[in-house]
Design an enzyme around this catalytic site. Sequence first.
Site, PDB file in Angstrom:
ATOM      1  N   TYR A 249      -2.095  -4.847  -6.587  1.00  0.00           N
ATOM      2  CA  TYR A 249      -2.546  -4.153  -7.806  1.00  0.00           C
ATOM      3  C   TYR A 249      -1.379  -3.731  -8.705  1.00  0.00           C
ATOM      4  CZ  TYR A 249      -6.928  -3.318  -5.175  1.00  0.00           C
ATOM      5  OH  TYR A 249      -8.073  -3.440  -4.436  1.00  0.00           O
TER       6      TYR A 249
ATOM      7  N   ASP B 263      -6.975   4.534  -2.411  1.00  0.00           N
ATOM      8  CA  ASP B 263      -6.811   3.130  -2.003  1.00  0.00           C
ATOM      9  C   ASP B 263      -6.015   2.381  -3.063  1.00  0.00           C
ATOM     10  OD1 ASP B 263      -7.497   0.649  -0.456  1.00  0.00           O
ATOM     11  OD2 ASP B 263      -8.305   0.131  -2.431  1.00  0.00           O
TER      12      ASP B 263
END
Length: 323
Positions: free
Chosen positions: A58, A53
Site C-alpha cells: 500500500y 491494517d
Amino acid sequence: MKRVKLGRTGFDVSVMGMGAGGPSQIGKKQGKTPEHSAAILLEAFEAGVNFVDTAEGYGTEHLVGLALKDFPRDQVVISTKKSSRGSSAEEVVPSLEESLKRLGTDYIDVYSLHGVYDYDYDRCKDELFPEVVKLQQAGKIRSIGITEMFNADKSHDMLHRALDDNLWDVAMVGFNILNQSARDKVLSKAIEHDVGIQVMFAVRKALSDMEFLAETVAALIDEGHVDAADIDDPEHPLGFLVHDDGAVSLPDAAYRFCNYEPGTHVILSGTGNPDHLKQNIASLGRGPLPDADVERLKKIFRKVDSITGQGEWGGDPGPEKKA
Ligand SMILES: NC(=O)c1ccc[n+]([C@@H]2O[C@H](COP(=O)([O-])OP(=O)(O)OC[C@H]3O[C@@H](n4cnc5c(N)ncnc54)[C@H](OP(=O)(O)O)[C@@H]3O)[C@@H](O)[C@H]2O)c1
C-alpha cells in the site's frame, strides 16, 4: 469502542480497525499529506480503536509509523502484510525488516500473506509460510495471517480450503451486505478453528454511492441472483434499513451488519475523511440492526457470491479464472 478477542491470538482488539489500503489509503490516494493521514489514525486511536491494517504493497506503513510517534506502540495492534504473488521465500525476511523500519517498531502483531490467489495457495503454504514461521520463532511477529484476493475470488475458494490446514491464526475476508457468501464458506470454519477474522469491503462503493447501489442490485436481478419481488424500491433497494429503530445511513448499516455477524472480529474501515471517521466510529459503537432487517438482507442476497461491491476491477484474475 467494544473490544473482542481476535480468535486464538488472544489479542484484545477493537471491533473497528483502521484500514490503510482500499480506495482511500487513509487519504493518501486523494493526495492528502502524511500529517493528515497520521492525524486520522491518531483520532481513531484516541477514540478507542486499537487496530490498524496496512501492507508493504500500500505504501502506507510509514504513515502508521508517523502516527505511532505520538501514540504508545504497545497500545496498538499492527497488522501488515507481505505481498504473496510472485514473491519468493528469500524475500520474506528482507520484506519484514523493511516493514519494521517503515512502521518504526521491532515487532508486528499480525503478519499476513497478502492477497493469496486460490491457484497460488499451495505454493504460498509450502514456500512462504515456513519462512514466516521462522520470523515468529525469532519474536519478530506475534501471529500469522492470510488474506484473500477478493476481487478475483469472490466466493472465497482460497480461504475455504486454507482454513482446513489450521496454520493461520488470522484471516482477512471480503464480507458485506451484498455478498454474504463468506458466512458459510469461511466464517463457520473460522469459528471452528478459532481463527481471528478481519473483514474488508464492508462499505466500499456499493454501500456509499446510492446510484451505484441501485445499478448493482438491478444487475443482480437481471442475472438471476436477486429476486425482483424482494426489492420494494429499485431506486433505493436498501432504503428500508434506515428508520427510527434501525440504521442512520447505509454505511452505518453496512458496518453494523458485519460487526454482529458471528465469527467476525475486526471490521476494517477505510477512510481519509475526518467526518466519515467520526460517523464510522459511532456506527461501530452502536448495537446490531433489528433482527427483521438482518433476516431480510439474508433473504434478498442469499444467492449472491459474484460481486465485491466495488464494481469493475481491472486486475489480473489469475490463470485459473481466465476464460
Ligand atoms: N486483499 C487484501 O488483503 C485487502 C484488500 C482490500 C482491502 N484490504 C484492507 O481492508 C481495509 C478496508 O477496506 P475497504 O476499502 O474495503 O473499506 P471500506 O470501509 O469498506 O470502504 C472504504 C470506502 O468507503 C468510503 N467510506 C468509508 N466510510 C464512509 C462513510 N461513512 N460514508 C461514505 N463513504 C464512506 C471510503 O471513502 P472516504 O475516504 O471518502 O471515506 C472508501 O472509498 C483496507 O484499508 C485494507 O487495509 C485488504
